[in-house]
Design an enzyme around this catalytic site. Structure first.
Site, PDB file in Angstrom:
ATOM      1  CB  SER A 253     157.477   4.960  -2.583  1.00  0.00           C
ATOM      2  OG  SER A 253     158.393   5.536  -2.592  1.00  0.00           O
ATOM      3  CE  LYS A 254     160.543  -2.210   0.245  1.00  0.00           C
ATOM      4  NZ  LYS A 254     159.431  -2.450  -0.713  1.00  0.00           N
ATOM      5  NE  ARG A 255     160.173   7.554  -5.066  1.00  0.00           N
ATOM      6  CZ  ARG A 255     159.773   8.826  -4.813  1.00  0.00           C
ATOM      7  NH1 ARG A 255     160.419   9.774  -4.249  1.00  0.00           N
ATOM      8  NH2 ARG A 255     158.335   9.075  -4.802  1.00  0.00           N
ATOM      9  CG  HIS A 256     159.230   9.170   0.763  1.00  0.00           C
ATOM     10  ND1 HIS A 256     157.967   8.460  -0.098  1.00  0.00           N
ATOM     11  CD2 HIS A 256     159.487  10.027   0.234  1.00  0.00           C
ATOM     12  CE1 HIS A 256     157.891   9.258  -1.010  1.00  0.00           C
ATOM     13  NE2 HIS A 256     158.707  10.432  -0.866  1.00  0.00           N
ATOM     14  N   GLY A 257     162.216   5.807   3.070  1.00  0.00           N
ATOM     15  CA  GLY A 257     162.592   5.287   4.121  1.00  0.00           C
ATOM     16  C   GLY A 257     161.684   4.056   4.630  1.00  0.00           C
TER      17      GLY A 257
END
Ligand code: GLU
Length: 399
Positions: A253-257
């Site tokens: 997800s976005k929190r991974h980049g």
């Protein structure tokens, strides 16, 4: 095998996500291998989550990656429309048919009552799920209340006991206790179907032979099987693919980049690299080979080599594939692609003359610092292959 018809069914709730591209890619490869048909269906039944531009993002991203399909909202086809919000009467008709055959029932519970029910269940530390109050209303009374215009949803009537089993093409035999399956909503009070109803009706009506999707949908399968059973429809083959995971083993997800295909394009990744990298997240070819073009993937990818466990996203590995595929590009092609990143009017000669330099800097094998320290040979071909492999993080152990 019957005619292969596969589909990818994004919900237009944001930009095209790289994880859903991997599932789409497998659908595409399977369709091509079997001279089948690939269908794009837009699943926009959750109107509150729609994001403007999301459908354009699907078209732009997949076309850029070289994934093509035969039937879809803009292509048309024998089962149009391919956007679920344009097919509402079909779902209502099927929801009502399920009620008529006692496989579903109207539910008159208000949002407030359901919220209170959930709160009480949480306080008792129980699993939150519908308590089936409206299932106990006599059918004649329920019909009368529906005819009187009382707002209601339609829920699936899951048998209270027994099990339901299925053979998934990736997960093999799976079985669920029906007592653990919720009476989910099939048709909402605004007339929109939920995913569970729409997906089954459309997969049946559009003659889908194989349903390939992420394995986060596997828990929904018992509900879908009950709907197939109620209608006495043949269940398509299903394969639930492992999700693409972030380094922390949670769904990417976005929190991974970056997760949107557009972001990778803007950062200078080339589609060939992304396709190659994604194909190998969840698929093990069973050989040492790891560099594949799309044509080679069409030849070599095999459904029975898809893994059960989730594949972890590894940016270093993607970078490695990018360098490998950049070096494989023909110089003119590369100059053409570079031009897209430069201001209009940039000199073609300058661009063309920089191509060899860029290719040189895109050597996929880094210098010996990346090599295992126990490896002392300096110039043998083995060393080169060691370093080449060491650049691909999956191979570190063998270096
Ligand atoms: N609309 C679902 C999604 O976006 C598709 C699930 C399916 O393929 O059945 O994930």
């Amino acid at each position: 095998m019957t005619d292969v018809r596969v589909r990818f069914a994004p919900s237009p709730t944001g930009e095209l996500h790289i994880g859903s591209v991997r599932t789409t890619l497998y659908n595409f490869l399977f369709a091509r291998q079997n001279k089948g048909t690939l269908i794009l269906r837009i699943e926009d039944t959750d109107q509150e989550r729609l994001v403007p531009g999301a459908i354009d993002s699907v078209y732009d991203g997949l076309h850029w990656l070289g994934i093509r399909w035969e039937e879809g909202p803009r292509e048309g086809g024998p089962f149009a429309p391919y956007v679920q919000s344009e097919r509402l009467p079909l779902y209502r008709e099927h929801a009502e048919a399920l009620v008529a055959m006692d496989a579903a029932y109207p539910c008159f519970c208000t949002k407030e009552r359901l919220a209170q029910m959930r709160e009480e269940q949480q306080a008792r530390k129980e699993i939150t799920r519908y308590d089936r109050v409206c299932r106990r209303i006599a059918p004649a009374e329920a019909r009368q209340r529906v005819d009187d215009g009382e707002p209601h949803t339609i829920r699936l009537k899951v048998p209270e006991t027994g099990t339901i089993a299925y053979h998934d093409l990736v997960h093999d035999d799976v079985k669920w206790e029906l007592k653990d399956v919720e009476d989910s909503i099939l048709l909402k009070s605004d007339g929109f179907p939920t995913y569970h109803l729409a997906v089954v009706v459309d997969d049946h009506v559009m003659r889908i032979s194989h349903v390939f999707r992420g394995d986060d949908w596997l828990p929904s399968l018992p509900k879908h099987l009950l709907i197939y059973q109620a209608f006495k429809w043949q269940v398509p083959e299903h394969a639930h693919f492992p999700n693409v995971l972030g380094p922390d083993h949670k769904k990417l997800s976005k929190r991974h980049g970056a997760t949107a295909v557009r972001e990778f394009r803007d950062q200078g990744y080339i589609p060939e690299a992304i396709v190659n990298f994604l194909a190998l997240i969840g698929w093990a070819p069973g050989t040492e080979e790891e560099v594949f073009t799309m044509e080679q993937l069409i030849q070599k990818w095999r459904l029975d080599q898809v893994q059960k466990a989730g594949g972890v996203w590894d940016k270093e590995r993607l970078d490695w594939f990018n360098r490998v595929h950049i070096r494989m590009l023909d110089d003119d092609d590369m100059a053409e692609r570079l031009a897209a990143f430069l201001p209009a009017g940039a000199s073609r000669d300058v661009i063309s003359s920089s191509v060899p330099l860029i290719k040189e800097r895109s050597r996929p094998w880094p210098t010996r610092v990346r090599c295992s320290s126990s490896f002392s040979s300096t110039s043998s071909s083995t060393r080169r292959s060691c370093c080449w492999r060491s650049a691909s993080p999956r191979r570190y152990a063998s270096c």
